[in-house]
Design a protein around this motif. Sequence first.
Motif, PDB file in Angstrom:
ATOM      1  N   ARG A  89       0.831  -1.209   0.000  1.00 37.96           N
ATOM      2  CA  ARG A  89       0.000   0.000   0.000  1.00 37.96           C
ATOM      3  C   ARG A  89       0.865   1.259   0.000  1.00 37.96           C
ATOM      4  NH1 ARG A  89      -3.193  -3.291   3.510  1.00 37.96           N
ATOM      5  NH2 ARG A  89      -2.141  -2.402   5.338  1.00 37.96           N
ATOM      6  N   GLU A  90       1.934   1.242   0.760  1.00 37.42           N
ATOM      7  CA  GLU A  90       2.814   2.408   0.811  1.00 37.42           C
ATOM      8  C   GLU A  90       3.532   2.610  -0.519  1.00 37.42           C
ATOM      9  OE1 GLU A  90       5.366   1.916   4.157  1.00 37.42           O
ATOM     10  OE2 GLU A  90       3.801   2.432   5.626  1.00 37.42           O
ATOM     11  N   TRP A  91       3.884   1.504  -1.184  1.00 42.25           N
ATOM     12  CA  TRP A  91       4.545   1.622  -2.486  1.00 42.25           C
ATOM     13  C   TRP A  91       3.597   2.278  -3.491  1.00 42.25           C
ATOM     14  CZ3 TRP A  91       3.995   0.351  -7.565  1.00 42.25           C
ATOM     15  CH2 TRP A  91       5.131   0.411  -8.377  1.00 42.25           C
ATOM     16  N   VAL A  92       2.332   1.842  -3.521  1.00 44.93           N
ATOM     17  CA  VAL A  92       1.349   2.427  -4.445  1.00 44.93           C
ATOM     18  C   VAL A  92       1.113   3.898  -4.105  1.00 44.93           C
ATOM     19  CG1 VAL A  92      -1.066   2.356  -5.189  1.00 44.93           C
ATOM     20  CG2 VAL A  92       0.230   0.219  -4.926  1.00 44.93           C
ATOM     21  N   LYS A  93       1.046   4.226  -2.819  1.00 44.03           N
ATOM     22  CA  LYS A  93       0.850   5.619  -2.416  1.00 44.03           C
ATOM     23  C   LYS A  93       2.005   6.485  -2.914  1.00 44.03           C
ATOM     24  CE  LYS A  93       0.271   8.577   1.669  1.00 44.03           C
ATOM     25  NZ  LYS A  93       0.204   8.615   3.154  1.00 44.03           N
ATOM     26  N   ALA A  94       3.228   6.008  -2.755  1.00 43.50           N
ATOM     27  CA  ALA A  94       4.396   6.762  -3.223  1.00 43.50           C
ATOM     28  C   ALA A  94       4.376   6.893  -4.746  1.00 43.50           C
ATOM     29  CB  ALA A  94       5.680   6.082  -2.751  1.00 43.50           C
ATOM     30  N   TRP A  95       3.973   5.822  -5.424  1.00 41.74           N
ATOM     31  CA  TRP A  95       3.874   5.869  -6.894  1.00 41.74           C
ATOM     32  C   TRP A  95       2.898   6.966  -7.318  1.00 41.74           C
ATOM     33  CZ3 TRP A  95       5.992   3.489 -11.201  1.00 41.74           C
ATOM     34  CH2 TRP A  95       5.288   3.640 -12.398  1.00 41.74           C
ATOM     35  N   ASN A  96       1.757   7.054  -6.662  1.00 40.39           N
ATOM     36  CA  ASN A  96       0.728   8.023  -7.048  1.00 40.39           C
ATOM     37  C   ASN A  96       1.117   9.465  -6.742  1.00 40.39           C
ATOM     38  OD1 ASN A  96      -1.104   6.233  -8.195  1.00 40.39           O
ATOM     39  ND2 ASN A  96      -2.118   5.810  -6.247  1.00 40.39           N
ATOM     40  N   GLU A  97       2.118   9.657  -5.903  1.00 42.33           N
ATOM     41  CA  GLU A  97       2.601  11.008  -5.651  1.00 42.33           C
ATOM     42  C   GLU A  97       3.370  11.557  -6.847  1.00 42.33           C
ATOM     43  OE1 GLU A  97       4.852  10.638  -2.102  1.00 42.33           O
ATOM     44  OE2 GLU A  97       3.089  10.490  -0.784  1.00 42.33           O
ATOM     45  N   ASP A  98       3.940  10.687  -7.640  1.00 38.86           N
ATOM     46  CA  ASP A  98       4.639  11.100  -8.867  1.00 38.86           C
ATOM     47  C   ASP A  98       4.416  10.033  -9.933  1.00 38.86           C
ATOM     48  OD1 ASP A  98       6.268  12.420 -10.688  1.00 38.86           O
ATOM     49  OD2 ASP A  98       8.119  11.530  -9.895  1.00 38.86           O
ATOM     50  N   PRO A  99       3.168   9.891 -10.420  1.00 38.41           N
ATOM     51  CA  PRO A  99       2.848   8.792 -11.350  1.00 38.41           C
ATOM     52  C   PRO A  99       3.562   8.958 -12.688  1.00 38.41           C
ATOM     53  CG  PRO A  99       1.028  10.345 -11.228  1.00 38.41           C
ATOM     54  CD  PRO A  99       2.009  10.764 -10.163  1.00 38.41           C
ATOM     55  N   GLN A 100       3.933   7.841 -13.267  1.00 41.00           N
ATOM     56  CA  GLN A 100       4.633   7.833 -14.545  1.00 41.00           C
ATOM     57  C   GLN A 100       3.841   6.993 -15.552  1.00 41.00           C
ATOM     58  OE1 GLN A 100       7.425   9.637 -15.065  1.00 41.00           O
ATOM     59  NE2 GLN A 100       7.334  10.350 -12.937  1.00 41.00           N
ATOM     60  N   PRO A 101       3.071   7.630 -16.428  1.00 35.50           N
ATOM     61  CA  PRO A 101       2.332   6.844 -17.428  1.00 35.50           C
ATOM     62  C   PRO A 101       3.283   6.207 -18.428  1.00 35.50           C
ATOM     63  CG  PRO A 101       2.146   9.184 -17.911  1.00 35.50           C
ATOM     64  CD  PRO A 101       2.842   9.084 -16.577  1.00 35.50           C
ATOM     65  N   TYR A 102       2.910   5.041 -18.921  1.00 37.30           N
ATOM     66  CA  TYR A 102       3.696   4.366 -19.950  1.00 37.30           C
ATOM     67  C   TYR A 102       3.166   4.814 -21.310  1.00 37.30           C
ATOM     68  CZ  TYR A 102       4.864   1.463 -15.950  1.00 37.30           C
ATOM     69  OH  TYR A 102       5.272   1.040 -14.720  1.00 37.30           O
ATOM     70  N   VAL A 103       4.041   5.323 -22.136  1.00 35.67           N
ATOM     71  CA  VAL A 103       3.632   5.858 -23.428  1.00 35.67           C
ATOM     72  C   VAL A 103       3.613   4.741 -24.463  1.00 35.67           C
ATOM     73  CG1 VAL A 103       4.141   7.533 -25.240  1.00 35.67           C
ATOM     74  CG2 VAL A 103       4.603   8.103 -22.841  1.00 35.67           C
ATOM     75  N   TRP A 104       2.447   4.440 -24.990  1.00 33.72           N
ATOM     76  CA  TRP A 104       2.299   3.402 -26.016  1.00 33.72           C
ATOM     77  C   TRP A 104       2.531   4.045 -27.373  1.00 33.72           C
ATOM     78  CZ3 TRP A 104       1.306  -1.759 -25.055  1.00 33.72           C
ATOM     79  CH2 TRP A 104       1.093  -2.563 -26.178  1.00 33.72           C
ATOM     80  N   THR A 105       3.411   3.463 -28.180  1.00 28.55           N
ATOM     81  CA  THR A 105       3.773   4.086 -29.455  1.00 28.55           C
ATOM     82  C   THR A 105       3.400   3.249 -30.674  1.00 28.55           C
ATOM     83  OG1 THR A 105       6.015   3.139 -29.310  1.00 28.55           O
ATOM     84  CG2 THR A 105       5.683   5.360 -28.415  1.00 28.55           C
ATOM     85  N   LYS A 106       3.375   1.930 -30.553  1.00 22.67           N
ATOM     86  CA  LYS A 106       3.151   1.091 -31.736  1.00 22.67           C
ATOM     87  C   LYS A 106       1.672   1.034 -32.100  1.00 22.67           C
ATOM     88  CE  LYS A 106       7.091  -2.056 -31.854  1.00 22.67           C
ATOM     89  NZ  LYS A 106       7.485  -1.603 -33.193  1.00 22.67           N
ATOM     90  N   THR A 107       1.399   1.148 -33.400  1.00 30.15           N
ATOM     91  CA  THR A 107       0.035   0.986 -33.872  1.00 30.15           C
ATOM     92  C   THR A 107      -0.295  -0.499 -33.984  1.00 30.15           C
ATOM     93  OG1 THR A 107       0.663   0.925 -36.218  1.00 30.15           O
ATOM     94  CG2 THR A 107       0.274   3.103 -35.222  1.00 30.15           C
ATOM     95  N   ALA A 108      -1.590  -0.789 -34.134  1.00 28.63           N
ATOM     96  CA  ALA A 108      -1.994  -2.191 -34.291  1.00 28.63           C
ATOM     97  C   ALA A 108      -1.366  -2.796 -35.537  1.00 28.63           C
ATOM     98  CB  ALA A 108      -3.518  -2.285 -34.353  1.00 28.63           C
ATOM     99  N   ASP A 109      -1.288  -2.022 -36.626  1.00 29.28           N
ATOM    100  CA  ASP A 109      -0.694  -2.542 -37.867  1.00 29.28           C
ATOM    101  C   ASP A 109       0.773  -2.903 -37.657  1.00 29.28           C
ATOM    102  OD1 ASP A 109      -3.022  -2.349 -39.354  1.00 29.28           O
ATOM    103  OD2 ASP A 109      -2.599  -0.298 -40.014  1.00 29.28           O
ATOM    104  N   GLU A 110       1.513  -2.071 -36.918  1.00 29.00           N
ATOM    105  CA  GLU A 110       2.929  -2.366 -36.663  1.00 29.00           C
ATOM    106  C   GLU A 110       3.082  -3.621 -35.817  1.00 29.00           C
ATOM    107  OE1 GLU A 110       4.885   2.124 -36.739  1.00 29.00           O
ATOM    108  OE2 GLU A 110       3.923   1.372 -34.908  1.00 29.00           O
ATOM    109  N   ILE A 111       2.205  -3.801 -34.837  1.00 30.57           N
ATOM    110  CA  ILE A 111       2.265  -4.999 -33.993  1.00 30.57           C
ATOM    111  C   ILE A 111       1.991  -6.240 -34.822  1.00 30.57           C
ATOM    112  CG2 ILE A 111       1.118  -6.215 -32.097  1.00 30.57           C
ATOM    113  CD1 ILE A 111       0.639  -3.470 -30.822  1.00 30.57           C
ATOM    114  N   LEU A 112       0.959  -6.188 -35.641  1.00 28.47           N
ATOM    115  CA  LEU A 112       0.601  -7.359 -36.442  1.00 28.47           C
ATOM    116  C   LEU A 112       1.681  -7.682 -37.472  1.00 28.47           C
ATOM    117  CD1 LEU A 112      -3.187  -6.570 -36.961  1.00 28.47           C
ATOM    118  CD2 LEU A 112      -2.199  -8.277 -35.442  1.00 28.47           C
TER     119      LEU A 112
END
Length: 363
Positions: free
Chosen positions: A325-348
């Motif tokens: 719980r403390e780890w999640v609380k600390a994460w939410n104080e400075d959240p880091q979204p993961y940037v998705w870059t590949k399109t579905a066509d590139e994945i396929l």
Amino acid sequence: MPRTGRPKAELTLTDDERQILTRWARRAKSSQALALRSRIVLSCSEGKTNKDAAAALGVTSPTVAKWRSRFIEHRLDGLVDEPRPGRPATITANQVEDVVVSTLEHTPKNATHWSRAKMAERSGLSKSTIGRIWKAFDLKPHRADGFKLSNDPMFVEKVYDIVGLYLNPPESAVVLSVDEKSQVQALSRSQPAFPMMPGMLERRTHDYARHGTTSLFAALNVADGTVIASTHRKHRAIEFRKFLTKIDKEVPDHLDIHVICDNYGTHKHPTVKTWLDKQPRFHIHFTPTYSSWINQVERLFAEVTRDLLQRSDHRSVQALEKDLREWVKAWNEDPQPYVWTKTADEILESLSRLMQRTTGAGH
């Protein structure tokens, strides 16, 4: 008069050279570098200009020019490795081909993969030469990675659906990547760790005592990286429904909720379906089977494993849950979204190339 550029040296092939180049270019398990060089030379032998050959093969004109001139000067040996000053090369193109093909298509006796020593013994070349050949063609027989191709009949549709949520999220809605990290163990080492010191790594005992398990339920907001989380001692449909209820309470009422989750049985349990039928703002999106890589919350679980669990020392489940719980609380104080870059066509397209390299795929 239009410019024609510098005249290109004529490239002609003997019958034997054409046969060998065609074999290199078509062999299913050839090094891709050697196969491409062979296709370049074959294309040039048809009278194509460097520009035309480059366009047809998807490479640059300088690349075509390089391998055209290398072949004209050194013939087949010119496609193997860069010429070096000093004594003439004593390793022929056929020897290199034999090492590459053997590495890709065979295994040594009484072993699962090649080592430099075993390949040197088989080929008669030195271990350092084997190492240089493997490096030139990016072969690493001592390493292996894991994968499992999805057999989901709706694989393509689900990839487009989920990647669409990542790249073009719907308006007035929140997109949550949801899963459970189950069976997280509260472990205590049998002896205290020796701390790290200059010139000495931290040392831990290999044995430990188990004090029970818990499960971390997490919903990662893919837009801003914030996390809704809870811990439960059991991992059943009723716990998943409770977690969905928590999500419902924490997400503002005016927003729709798009939940991305895998095909685990608890996610499709009648108890969960009945609850969802009464929650019109919830929209469930299932990942394809064997495709956890597409669910961004898995990256969050990798973070918590590396930061907290890998070297944890907990003498009770309560202590473990408190730290989670403390780890999640600390994460939410400075959240880091993961940037998705590949399109579905590139994945396929990437998966299609993988399948073409897999034995039997596409036949």
